[in-house]
Structure formats: structure tokens, C-alpha cells
Design an enzyme around this catalytic site. Sequence first.
Site, PDB file in Angstrom:
ATOM      1  N   ALA A   1       0.861  -1.177   0.000  1.00  0.00           N
ATOM      2  CA  ALA A   1       0.000   0.000   0.000  1.00  0.00           C
ATOM      3  C   ALA A   1       0.898   1.228   0.000  1.00  0.00           C
ATOM      4  O   ALA A   1       2.059   1.164   0.421  1.00  0.00           O
ATOM      5  CB  ALA A   1      -0.889  -0.023   1.228  1.00  0.00           C
TER       6      ALA A   1
ATOM      7  N   GLY B   1       0.730  -4.950   0.908  1.00  0.00           N
ATOM      8  CA  GLY B   1      -0.443  -4.981   0.022  1.00  0.00           C
ATOM      9  C   GLY B   1      -0.147  -5.643  -1.316  1.00  0.00           C
ATOM     10  O   GLY B   1      -1.062  -6.162  -1.968  1.00  0.00           O
TER      11      GLY B   1
ATOM     12  N   GLU C   1      -0.650  -9.153  -0.675  1.00  0.00           N
ATOM     13  CA  GLU C   1      -2.095  -9.344  -0.467  1.00  0.00           C
ATOM     14  C   GLU C   1      -2.856  -9.273  -1.787  1.00  0.00           C
ATOM     15  O   GLU C   1      -3.810 -10.020  -2.005  1.00  0.00           O
ATOM     16  CB  GLU C   1      -2.599  -8.302   0.531  1.00  0.00           C
ATOM     17  CG  GLU C   1      -2.015  -8.529   1.926  1.00  0.00           C
ATOM     18  CD  GLU C   1      -2.240  -7.362   2.866  1.00  0.00           C
ATOM     19  OE1 GLU C   1      -1.703  -6.261   2.576  1.00  0.00           O
ATOM     20  OE2 GLU C   1      -2.936  -7.516   3.879  1.00  0.00           O
TER      21      GLU C   1
ATOM     22  N   GLU D   1       4.433  -5.013   7.323  1.00  0.00           N
ATOM     23  CA  GLU D   1       3.695  -3.909   7.959  1.00  0.00           C
ATOM     24  C   GLU D   1       4.113  -3.662   9.402  1.00  0.00           C
ATOM     25  O   GLU D   1       4.055  -2.532   9.893  1.00  0.00           O
ATOM     26  CB  GLU D   1       2.189  -4.183   7.908  1.00  0.00           C
ATOM     27  CG  GLU D   1       1.579  -4.096   6.509  1.00  0.00           C
ATOM     28  CD  GLU D   1       1.623  -5.400   5.724  1.00  0.00           C
ATOM     29  OE1 GLU D   1       2.371  -6.329   6.115  1.00  0.00           O
ATOM     30  OE2 GLU D   1       0.904  -5.486   4.710  1.00  0.00           O
TER      31      GLU D   1
HETATM   32  C1  HXC Z   1       5.015   4.441  -1.103  1.00  0.00           C
HETATM   33  C2  HXC Z   1       6.936   3.511  -1.919  1.00  0.00           C
HETATM   34  C3  HXC Z   1       6.590   2.248  -1.387  1.00  0.00           C
HETATM   35  C4  HXC Z   1       5.346   2.139  -0.686  1.00  0.00           C
HETATM   36  C5  HXC Z   1       8.485   2.046  -2.386  1.00  0.00           C
HETATM   37  N1  HXC Z   1       8.120   3.336  -2.527  1.00  0.00           N
HETATM   38  N2  HXC Z   1       7.568   1.367  -1.698  1.00  0.00           N
HETATM   39  N3  HXC Z   1       6.153   4.589  -1.769  1.00  0.00           N
HETATM   40  N4  HXC Z   1       4.597   3.280  -0.556  1.00  0.00           N
HETATM   41  N5  HXC Z   1       4.903   1.000  -0.174  1.00  0.00           N
HETATM   42  C6  HXC Z   1       8.858   4.419  -3.194  1.00  0.00           C
HETATM   43  C7  HXC Z   1      10.033   4.876  -2.389  1.00  0.00           C
HETATM   44  O1  HXC Z   1       9.636   5.779  -1.389  1.00  0.00           O
HETATM   45  C8  HXC Z   1      10.879   5.520  -3.453  1.00  0.00           C
HETATM   46  O2  HXC Z   1      10.358   6.811  -3.723  1.00  0.00           O
HETATM   47  C9  HXC Z   1      10.639   4.646  -4.666  1.00  0.00           C
HETATM   48  O3  HXC Z   1       9.408   3.949  -4.404  1.00  0.00           O
HETATM   49  C10 HXC Z   1      11.718   3.608  -4.883  1.00  0.00           C
HETATM   50  O4  HXC Z   1      11.887   2.898  -3.664  1.00  0.00           O
HETATM   51  P1  HXC Z   1      13.331   2.449  -3.092  1.00  0.00           P
HETATM   52  O5  HXC Z   1      13.108   2.096  -1.667  1.00  0.00           O
HETATM   53  O6  HXC Z   1      14.337   3.492  -3.419  1.00  0.00           O
HETATM   54  O7  HXC Z   1      13.604   1.174  -3.993  1.00  0.00           O
HETATM   55  P2  HXC Z   1      14.487  -0.110  -3.678  1.00  0.00           P
HETATM   56  O8  HXC Z   1      15.784   0.298  -3.033  1.00  0.00           O
HETATM   57  O9  HXC Z   1      14.531  -0.876  -4.963  1.00  0.00           O
HETATM   58  O10 HXC Z   1      13.671  -0.935  -2.582  1.00  0.00           O
HETATM   59  C11 HXC Z   1      12.445  -1.542  -2.930  1.00  0.00           C
HETATM   60  C12 HXC Z   1      11.676  -1.970  -1.650  1.00  0.00           C
HETATM   61  C13 HXC Z   1      11.503  -0.766  -0.706  1.00  0.00           C
HETATM   62  C14 HXC Z   1      12.437  -3.081  -0.919  1.00  0.00           C
HETATM   63  C15 HXC Z   1      10.341  -2.542  -2.140  1.00  0.00           C
HETATM   64  O11 HXC Z   1      10.982   0.328  -1.489  1.00  0.00           O
HETATM   65  C16 HXC Z   1      10.550  -1.008   0.414  1.00  0.00           C
HETATM   66  O12 HXC Z   1      10.889  -1.614   1.420  1.00  0.00           O
HETATM   67  N6  HXC Z   1       9.285  -0.473   0.299  1.00  0.00           N
HETATM   68  C17 HXC Z   1       8.305  -0.535   1.368  1.00  0.00           C
HETATM   69  C18 HXC Z   1       7.766  -1.931   1.532  1.00  0.00           C
HETATM   70  C19 HXC Z   1       6.700  -1.955   2.613  1.00  0.00           C
HETATM   71  O13 HXC Z   1       6.896  -1.647   3.777  1.00  0.00           O
HETATM   72  N7  HXC Z   1       5.490  -2.359   2.209  1.00  0.00           N
HETATM   73  C20 HXC Z   1       4.365  -2.439   3.094  1.00  0.00           C
HETATM   74  C21 HXC Z   1       3.550  -1.201   2.958  1.00  0.00           C
HETATM   75  S1  HXC Z   1       2.181  -1.214   4.075  1.00  0.00           S
HETATM   76  P3  HXC Z   1      11.325   8.084  -3.974  1.00  0.00           P
HETATM   77  O14 HXC Z   1      10.354   9.212  -4.073  1.00  0.00           O
HETATM   78  O15 HXC Z   1      12.253   8.142  -2.812  1.00  0.00           O
HETATM   79  O16 HXC Z   1      12.007   7.728  -5.268  1.00  0.00           O
HETATM   80  C22 HXC Z   1       1.043  -2.203   3.353  1.00  0.00           C
HETATM   81  C23 HXC Z   1      -0.224  -2.568   4.021  1.00  0.00           C
HETATM   82  C24 HXC Z   1      -0.669  -1.581   4.946  1.00  0.00           C
HETATM   83  O17 HXC Z   1       1.200  -2.644   2.285  1.00  0.00           O
HETATM   84  C25 HXC Z   1      -1.779  -2.116   5.750  1.00  0.00           C
HETATM   85  C26 HXC Z   1      -2.006  -1.338   6.979  1.00  0.00           C
HETATM   86  C27 HXC Z   1      -3.034  -0.248   6.851  1.00  0.00           C
END
Ligand code: HXC
Length: 256
Positions: free
Chosen positions: A64, A107, A110, A130
Amino acid sequence: MEHPIIVERQGRVVIVTLNRPAARNALNSEVMLALADDLAPLDRDPGVGCFIIRGSEKAFAAGADIKEMADKTFAEMYGEDFFAAWERFAALRTPKIAAVSGYALGGGCELAMMCDMIFAADTAMFGQPEIKLGVIPGMGGTQRLTRLVGKTKAMDLILTGRMMDAAEAERCGLVSRVIAADRLMEETLAAAETIAGYGKTAAMAAREAVDRALELGLREGIVFERRLFHALFATADQKEGMAAFIEKRKPDFTGQ
Ligand code: HXC
């Protein structure tokens, strides 16, 4: 603003590509609504026999959109029933295959689990991170992952927030197949074409019956299956499929 998904029709197969590669296909409200709204008419189209949902090579979807959620209050999340539209995507009745390459996190994992099967590139990484953000899965992860892989593996992933690779995901039953990354789309398309070549009514009934296995007790599930099986004898495809077998020819299904 660019449309958040790309929808391409290839014969009876519809390929849906998440289109926020710079954000690792983070799933914001626009993506959620586009998936629910754009696919609904295709779902009802008898000419569409299978959906493929894919992301980019690097990321199926990294979850998400954290930036969209970060400042929201409880009242906003609850008032909007944030994420509720995902149920409309999950409820699509046409078979759908997730073709996962790269990250399927939060997400993203999911979303893949809302599909009927997951084909994973050998580069795929799955996880429910998460907990690292101070929350828990919110698009069905605690429920679907637990049903698919069992309690202890689900707990391991959800409580530690670690990632697992495609081989582990296949071992624990999350993914149907692991495929070399450069052959992922070819093999997924071949499976989608096979599915789309059968009668759509039977395919919809099959997926509906399998899904019930996750919800009903065995006795109710078996009766549900048997009633659907009986109902298919009202279709032209049943007559055609069985006649074709007896006449030693290929069936010509119409979905009727
Ligand atoms: C918003 C995101 C994002 C996300 C990545 N980006 N994931 N933006 N939401 N979930 C954005 C980063 O901020 C960054 O923006 C760009 O995408 C590239 O990301 P990097 O981190 O630089 O890429 P990389 O080094 O290749 O790493 C990839 C990754 C990492 C391992 C997937 O991005 C990551 O850990 N993302 C978050 C994963 C996460 O926690 N997902 C769960 C989300 S919560 P900029 O602007 O800096 O270029 C969820 C459910 C929530 O899904 C339910 C509760 C309500």
C-alpha cells in the site's frame, strides 16, 4: 496524471499491468479504484476468459502507498473504510493469475493472494512487512496468508516482517509455480490462454467452488460443489464437452 494501470486485451486474455514503476507500484487509492472499476465490465464480458495481473520486473507491488496513508487519522481510515474497494477486485469472478516478478510486499503480497493463483519469477520476494511500520496487514494478509500457508509460517512472516524468496513461497504453498524470470510472461500467458479456452461458466463455477473450501466446513463445501456440478448440466458447454470426448474431437466451448 498517467493512468495507474494498463489494460491490454490479447484474444480472450486481459493483461493488467500496474503502472507506477517509479514508486515500485505502491498501491494507492487510484490503483485500487482503477482495478475495481476498469475490470468490472471485462469481468462481465463473456469474451474475457482470464486476467493476468503483473507489475514491473523489479516490483509486482511494494505494498500500500505509505505516503498516502502516513498522516491519516483513525477517524479518516474508519470513516472512508480505507481499502474496502479491494473487496471488489477480489470478488471478480473471471479467473485471475498474479504474475509476480520482484517485490510483492505488504499490500502487494495481499493483491497477489486476491488472485486465484500466483506464478512467481525466480526473482520474486514475498513478505508482509507492515509490523515494521507500526501496523499489521490490512488488505486481507492475516486471513488469506494464514489459510494458504498455515498459522506458523504466517506468524513467522507477519511478526518478523522478513521476506521470503520464490522457492520458499512455493514450498509453503503460496505460489503455484516458480518460473525463470525471462519466461514468466510466456508461461503465464500460456496458462491463461488454456483457462480462457474452456467454457467461462465452468471456469467461474470451478473457482467459486475452490474458494468456498476456504470458507465452509467440508460437508457444506461438498454439497456446494455438487450443486454447482449439477447446475453445469444445464449448459451447452457440458453437452459439447462430453459429446466431443465421445466423438474423439476437440470441443468448441461457447460459455453457454
Ligand atoms: C510508497 C513507496 C513504497 C510504498 C516504495 N516506494 N515502496 N512509496 N509506498 N509501499 C517508493 C520509495 O519511497 C521511493 O520513492 C521509490 O518507491 C523507490 O523505492 P526504493 O526504496 O528506493 O527502492 P528499492 O531500493 O529498490 O527498494 C524496494 C523496496 C523498498 C524493498 C520494495 O521500497 C521497500 O521496502 N518499500 C516498502 C515496503 C513496505 O513496507 N510495504 C508495506 C507497505 S504497508 P522516492 O520518491 O524516494 O524515489 C502495506 C499494508 C498496509 O502494504 C496495511 C495497513 C493499513
